[in-house]
Scaffold this motif. Structure first.
Motif, PDB file in Angstrom:
ATOM      1  N   UNK A  60       0.837  -1.192   0.000  1.00 27.33           N
ATOM      2  CA  UNK A  60       0.000   0.000   0.000  1.00 27.33           C
ATOM      3  C   UNK A  60       0.876   1.249   0.000  1.00 27.33           C
ATOM      4  N   UNK A  61       0.238   2.414  -0.115  1.00 32.74           N
ATOM      5  CA  UNK A  61       0.986   3.671  -0.028  1.00 32.74           C
ATOM      6  C   UNK A  61       1.694   3.790   1.326  1.00 32.74           C
ATOM      7  N   UNK A  62       1.050   3.280   2.378  1.00 29.89           N
ATOM      8  CA  UNK A  62       1.661   3.330   3.712  1.00 29.89           C
ATOM      9  C   UNK A  62       2.946   2.508   3.755  1.00 29.89           C
ATOM     10  N   UNK A  63       2.970   1.375   3.054  1.00 28.95           N
ATOM     11  CA  UNK A  63       4.186   0.570   2.981  1.00 28.95           C
ATOM     12  C   UNK A  63       5.303   1.346   2.283  1.00 28.95           C
ATOM     13  N   UNK A  64       4.954   2.056   1.215  1.00 29.37           N
ATOM     14  CA  UNK A  64       5.949   2.829   0.479  1.00 29.37           C
ATOM     15  C   UNK A  64       6.504   3.946   1.356  1.00 29.37           C
ATOM     16  N   UNK A  65       5.636   4.628   2.093  1.00 30.24           N
ATOM     17  CA  UNK A  65       6.098   5.676   3.016  1.00 30.24           C
ATOM     18  C   UNK A  65       7.037   5.091   4.064  1.00 30.24           C
ATOM     19  N   UNK A  66       6.684   3.934   4.557  1.00 27.31           N
ATOM     20  CA  UNK A  66       7.522   3.277   5.581  1.00 27.31           C
ATOM     21  C   UNK A  66       8.886   2.917   4.995  1.00 27.31           C
ATOM     22  N   UNK A  67       8.893   2.425   3.765  1.00 27.97           N
ATOM     23  CA  UNK A  67      10.149   2.092   3.106  1.00 27.97           C
ATOM     24  C   UNK A  67      11.003   3.339   2.885  1.00 27.97           C
ATOM     25  N   UNK A  68      10.377   4.435   2.497  1.00 27.30           N
ATOM     26  CA  UNK A  68      11.130   5.685   2.331  1.00 27.30           C
ATOM     27  C   UNK A  68      11.804   6.080   3.644  1.00 27.30           C
ATOM     28  N   UNK A  69      11.067   5.940   4.715  1.00 31.81           N
ATOM     29  CA  UNK A  69      11.591   6.293   6.035  1.00 31.81           C
ATOM     30  C   UNK A  69      12.801   5.436   6.382  1.00 31.81           C
ATOM     31  N   UNK A  70      12.660   4.129   6.194  1.00 31.32           N
ATOM     32  CA  UNK A  70      13.742   3.197   6.526  1.00 31.32           C
ATOM     33  C   UNK A  70      14.976   3.472   5.664  1.00 31.32           C
ATOM     34  N   UNK A  71      14.764   3.584   4.356  1.00 25.56           N
ATOM     35  CA  UNK A  71      15.885   3.768   3.441  1.00 25.56           C
ATOM     36  C   UNK A  71      16.584   5.102   3.668  1.00 25.56           C
ATOM     37  N   UNK A  72      15.815   6.144   3.979  1.00 23.98           N
ATOM     38  CA  UNK A  72      16.418   7.458   4.232  1.00 23.98           C
ATOM     39  C   UNK A  72      17.260   7.438   5.493  1.00 23.98           C
ATOM     40  N   UNK A  73      16.767   6.792   6.538  1.00 25.30           N
ATOM     41  CA  UNK A  73      17.540   6.718   7.785  1.00 25.30           C
ATOM     42  C   UNK A  73      18.819   5.903   7.593  1.00 25.30           C
ATOM     43  N   UNK A  74      18.732   4.831   6.828  1.00 26.60           N
ATOM     44  CA  UNK A  74      19.929   4.033   6.565  1.00 26.60           C
ATOM     45  C   UNK A  74      20.959   4.831   5.780  1.00 26.60           C
ATOM     46  N   UNK A  75      20.490   5.487   4.726  1.00 26.27           N
ATOM     47  CA  UNK A  75      21.408   6.193   3.832  1.00 26.27           C
ATOM     48  C   UNK A  75      21.968   7.473   4.444  1.00 26.27           C
ATOM     49  N   UNK A  76      21.104   8.252   5.075  1.00 23.80           N
ATOM     50  CA  UNK A  76      21.490   9.600   5.473  1.00 23.80           C
ATOM     51  C   UNK A  76      21.947   9.709   6.919  1.00 23.80           C
ATOM     52  N   UNK A  77      21.404   8.849   7.791  1.00 24.79           N
ATOM     53  CA  UNK A  77      21.813   8.872   9.192  1.00 24.79           C
ATOM     54  C   UNK A  77      22.699   7.680   9.557  1.00 24.79           C
ATOM     55  N   UNK A  78      22.843   6.746   8.617  1.00 23.16           N
ATOM     56  CA  UNK A  78      23.708   5.584   8.793  1.00 23.16           C
ATOM     57  C   UNK A  78      23.310   4.768  10.023  1.00 23.16           C
ATOM     58  N   UNK A  79      22.013   4.649  10.234  1.00 21.97           N
ATOM     59  CA  UNK A  79      21.524   3.916  11.395  1.00 21.97           C
ATOM     60  C   UNK A  79      21.395   2.431  11.074  1.00 21.97           C
ATOM     61  N   UNK A  80      21.760   1.547  11.998  1.00 25.98           N
ATOM     62  CA  UNK A  80      21.556   0.112  11.787  1.00 25.98           C
ATOM     63  C   UNK A  80      20.066  -0.226  11.827  1.00 25.98           C
TER      64      UNK A  80
END
Length: 228
Positions: free
Chosen positions: A44-64
């Motif tokens: 769903x759109x909510x899944x896509x938003x959640x994925x954006x959140x996860x991927x952004x935190x991994x890429x930009x904040x380098x969080x495990x």
């Protein structure tokens, strides 16, 4: 949406994302798509938003992923967890393209002029940083957010009289640490399942975070001794 449609939604800002990466995030319990009677995943759109959140935190904040998952689990339980490292307090359901972009502060690699302007590094300093392998442009002559961080740090160090030639031990130390990481994650590279590369990348991220923590602790302890 099917997984191909999800990838189309994400590719603009996360060009390296793959179906195996999304399946790896599902394997780790960070996202749970609905399954059809035939077993196909539906998003769903909510899944896509959640994925954006996860991927952004991994890429930009380098969080495990463990840190991200703990936060997401708390939000899913209706709790209001304390901010993530870096001061972020975004709820994953509200993450949009714009918010995901703002996590990084920019949405694309930087030109040399942009790198100089944002970091405050002069042309001579940037030339020296490139000479000693501290920053490097990609095949298109653009610089990553990692180059920006390195340039900003070099500007501060230069103000204290430490020139790029003094920073060569950092390059050597980084190369040695990367060798340890590659050695530790090598067994994961031999696996043939589709999520193997994502699994190795996450393990490398966790190990590098621990290396940085150890380095920081050792230096902080030595600095503290100066005050005694």
């Amino acid at each position: 949406m099917n997984i191909g449609e999800v990838l189309a939604e994400l590719k603009e800002h996360f060009p390296q994302v793959s179906a195996s990466k999304i399946r790896f995030l599902e394997e780790k319990g960070l996202i749970t798509p609905r399954r059809t009677a035939a077993g196909y995943r539906k998003y769903t759109d909510a899944h896509v938003d959640r994925l954006r959140f996860i991927l952004a935190l991994q890429r930009d904040q380098y969080l495990p992923l463990k840190v991200i998952k703990d936060y997401l689990d708390a939000v899913d339980r209706g709790e209001h967890p304390e901010s993530l490292p870096g001061g972020l307090t975004l709820a994953p359901r509200s993450v949009s393209d714009q918010l995901a972009q703002e996590l990084a502060g920019h949405t694309r690699p930087l030109t040399r002029a942009e790198l100089q302007g944002i970091s405050g590094a002069g042309s001579t300093l940037l030339d020296s940083l490139e000479q000693y392998g501290m920053v490097s442009a990609d095949e298109n002559g653009r610089y990553s957010e990692h180059c920006l961080k390195a340039a900003r740090s070099a500007v501060i160090l230069a103000d204290h009289g430490l020139e790029p030639r003094h920073l060569r031990p950092f390059r050597a130390a980084a190369d040695r640490e990367m060798g340890l990481i590659e050695q530790a994650t090598a067994p994961l590279a031999t696996r043939r399942d589709s999520a193997a590369s994502a699994r190795r990348a996450e393990a490398a991220r966790e190990i590098s975070e621990a290396c940085l923590g150890l380095h920081s602790a050792l230096v902080a302890a030595a600095v503290a001794d100066l005050d005694t």
